[in-house]
Structure formats: C-alpha cells, structure tokens
Design a protein around this motif. Sequence first.
Motif, short mmCIF file in Angstrom:
data_model
loop_
_atom_site.label_atom_id
_atom_site.label_comp_id
_atom_site.label_asym_id
_atom_site.label_seq_id
_atom_site.Cartn_x
_atom_site.Cartn_y
_atom_site.Cartn_z
N MET A 1 5.32 -14.83 0.21
CA MET A 1 5.36 -13.38 0.07
C MET A 1 5.78 -12.81 1.42
O MET A 1 5.18 -13.10 2.45
CB MET A 1 4.00 -12.83 -0.34
N ILE A 2 6.85 -11.99 1.40
CA ILE A 2 7.38 -11.40 2.63
C ILE A 2 7.42 -9.89 2.47
O ILE A 2 7.82 -9.38 1.42
CB ILE A 2 8.78 -11.97 2.94
N PHE A 3 7.03 -9.18 3.53
CA PHE A 3 7.09 -7.72 3.50
C PHE A 3 7.30 -7.21 4.92
O PHE A 3 6.99 -7.89 5.90
CB PHE A 3 5.82 -7.12 2.89
N HIS A 4 7.85 -5.99 5.02
CA HIS A 4 8.09 -5.38 6.32
C HIS A 4 6.76 -4.97 6.94
O HIS A 4 5.85 -4.52 6.24
CB HIS A 4 9.00 -4.16 6.17
N ARG A 5 6.66 -5.12 8.24
CA ARG A 5 5.40 -4.82 8.92
C ARG A 5 5.01 -3.35 8.85
O ARG A 5 3.84 -3.01 9.12
CB ARG A 5 5.47 -5.29 10.37
N ARG A 6 5.93 -2.48 8.51
CA ARG A 6 5.57 -1.07 8.39
C ARG A 6 4.58 -0.85 7.25
O ARG A 6 3.93 0.19 7.18
CB ARG A 6 6.81 -0.21 8.17
N PHE A 7 4.46 -1.83 6.32
CA PHE A 7 3.52 -1.69 5.20
C PHE A 7 2.14 -2.27 5.50
O PHE A 7 1.25 -2.19 4.65
CB PHE A 7 4.08 -2.39 3.97
N GLU A 8 1.95 -2.87 6.67
CA GLU A 8 0.70 -3.59 6.92
C GLU A 8 -0.53 -2.71 6.78
O GLU A 8 -1.58 -3.15 6.32
CB GLU A 8 0.74 -4.25 8.30
N ALA A 9 -0.43 -1.44 7.22
CA ALA A 9 -1.60 -0.55 7.18
C ALA A 9 -1.60 0.37 5.96
O ALA A 9 -2.50 1.21 5.83
CB ALA A 9 -1.65 0.29 8.45
N ASP A 10 -0.64 0.21 5.07
CA ASP A 10 -0.59 1.02 3.85
C ASP A 10 -1.67 0.53 2.90
O ASP A 10 -1.62 -0.62 2.43
CB ASP A 10 0.80 0.86 3.23
N PRO A 11 -2.68 1.35 2.58
CA PRO A 11 -3.80 0.85 1.75
C PRO A 11 -3.39 0.43 0.35
O PRO A 11 -3.95 -0.52 -0.20
CB PRO A 11 -4.78 2.03 1.72
N GLY A 12 -2.42 1.13 -0.25
CA GLY A 12 -1.95 0.74 -1.57
C GLY A 12 -1.22 -0.59 -1.53
O GLY A 12 -1.42 -1.46 -2.40
N HIS A 13 -0.38 -0.76 -0.53
CA HIS A 13 0.35 -2.02 -0.37
C HIS A 13 -0.61 -3.16 -0.08
O HIS A 13 -0.45 -4.27 -0.61
CB HIS A 13 1.37 -1.87 0.77
N ALA A 14 -1.63 -2.88 0.75
CA ALA A 14 -2.63 -3.91 1.05
C ALA A 14 -3.37 -4.33 -0.21
O ALA A 14 -3.68 -5.52 -0.41
CB ALA A 14 -3.61 -3.38 2.10
N TRP A 15 -3.66 -3.38 -1.09
CA TRP A 15 -4.32 -3.72 -2.36
C TRP A 15 -3.43 -4.61 -3.21
O TRP A 15 -3.90 -5.60 -3.80
CB TRP A 15 -4.65 -2.44 -3.13
N LEU A 16 -2.13 -4.30 -3.27
CA LEU A 16 -1.20 -5.13 -4.04
C LEU A 16 -1.12 -6.54 -3.46
O LEU A 16 -1.13 -7.53 -4.20
CB LEU A 16 0.18 -4.49 -4.06
#
Length: 310
Positions: A276-291
Amino acid sequence: MADLQTLDLNLLRVFDAVARERHVTHAAEKLNLSQPAVSNALARLRAALNDELFLRRPGGVEPTALALSLAGPVAEVLDRLRTTLADHAPFDPATTDRVFTVSLSEYAESVLVPPLLEQMHQEAPRALLAVRHADRTNALDLLAKGEAELAVAVLPDPPALYTRVRLLPENFLTLVRAGHPLAEGPLTLERFTAFPHLLHSPNGSRDGALDGPLREAGFPRRLGAVVAHLGAVPEILARTDMVMSLSARLAQRMAETYGLALRPCPVEFKHTRLSMIFHRRFEADPGHAWLRRSLLAVAREVGPVPGVGA
C-alpha cells in the motif's frame, strides 16, 4: 503582472486542476464546475498574469513556460492547505459521506475489496469506495495527479514523498483443467514447460514473474495467450491444455469454484508482496488514516495461504 494582494486565490484551484489534467473539460469535471466557468476563470488568470498559461492543442492544452514554473509551487501550496484543513476536520466513520478513491490491481481488488466493503458497511455505511485500476506502470502517476488517495498492488519502491506499507506476502499455485496430463504425477520443470502457458497481464507485458527464473533454470516457457482480465481465465483453462500459475489465493478460489486441478508451482522465485502506497500529505488525515487501518485489518484477516501437496 498581478501580485498576491490583487490576485483572486480561488483561481489557483482552477489553474492547478488544468495543469494536472491538461484538459479544460476534465478539469471542470474534477472541480464540479461547468466548462464555461473554468474557461472564464482561466481568462481572468491570463489577464492577471499577462500570459496565455495554456495553449490549445489537439486533445487538450499545453502549459506555457510560466505555467510550468508555477505548477509545482501552486500544487504544493494547495496540497499543504488541504492537509492542514483535513488535520483539523473531525472524522466520524458512522456519519461520513466521504468518497475514498483508491487504485488497486485486479488481484488486490478481488481479495481485499469484498471484506473491506463488509467492514465499511458496518462502520461507515454512508461512505463510498471508488476503485480505479492500478499496476506498477500507472500507480504513482495516479497518486501524483491526485486521482487516487492510495494504491495497492505489487509495486516497486516509491519516491521519498510516499509512504509504503507492505501487506500480503504472495506465493503461486498452478491451475490446469481436470484431466490434464499435469493434474497428476510429479510436476517437474520439464513437464511444466512442455505445455503452453496462460499469462494474466493487465498492461500487456509478456514477461511474468516466472519467466526470469525459468530462463535461468534452462526451461523457458511458451505462452499460449496473454489476457488482461481474470474473468476469462477459468473457461480458457477448462477448454485448453494451457497451464497457469497465479496467486495462491485466487488459484484456490478458481479451483474450488470451477473444478480446476490445483498443483504446486515448481518454480523457485522470490515471493512478491502487495504494498500500500500513499503520499505523505495524507499521513495526518484522520479519514485516510481510518481507511489505511481498515485495509491493514482486512489484510491480516485474509491470512496466509495453506500449501498444496505435490
């Protein structure tokens, strides 16, 4: 040329979308605006910056030198703003109507999405999961353009701006039709390569995970067909003498569902692993973290694949 005191910063969202899409209509769709509204915003921005910014070309637009120099800084500023706002926005799975756009390989979709949607139905019933196809040829491009929030596939190491989380380890099993000569007896490399092979390759490549090791062992295989989708695989195998080696999870499912014979894969090679790869700008996004947590939990539940005896 305008400065920040007179420039309408809302126009930068339009600029960023057109710069990413290289197409005015596609940018309008992404922004949920009409095409005339985007064209009008570009006209205002051209007047403010005294530059054409985007030149019409067949199939889209081409950025000018000024637009190219602005594209990176504008995208970075907007991404930081989105991240900051997301960090401070409350996220409740039970009430969210967020659309999670993800890019998955066909295998990752077939294995992970059913249990993920089951979990989402219980925890986030109003959320929407939108899946796009991804493989090693396009996953990073989809992430860079903001067309997907994360990617799951067998992927190479990403650039430093991306975070990689390893998920399922993969081993291969071999499928043939019932009654096939390889359905019984020792499965040596000589017997294994005596029959044509079926390869699943969404991007059209004719070099699969087994080809390098087989060539090194002195037993190159002959391909009988290359297919882009897994749906046709069971019937092709049932109607021909072709042999197919694929992920053990899918192979077991196909064998049980379609009455195919399941054999161990006689090729020794380095096992692959979904990432699973994602941009680091999403690391603190709570919705993204839940996913991300949900995907990790699903991957753990899928568990290891038991072996198949020779």
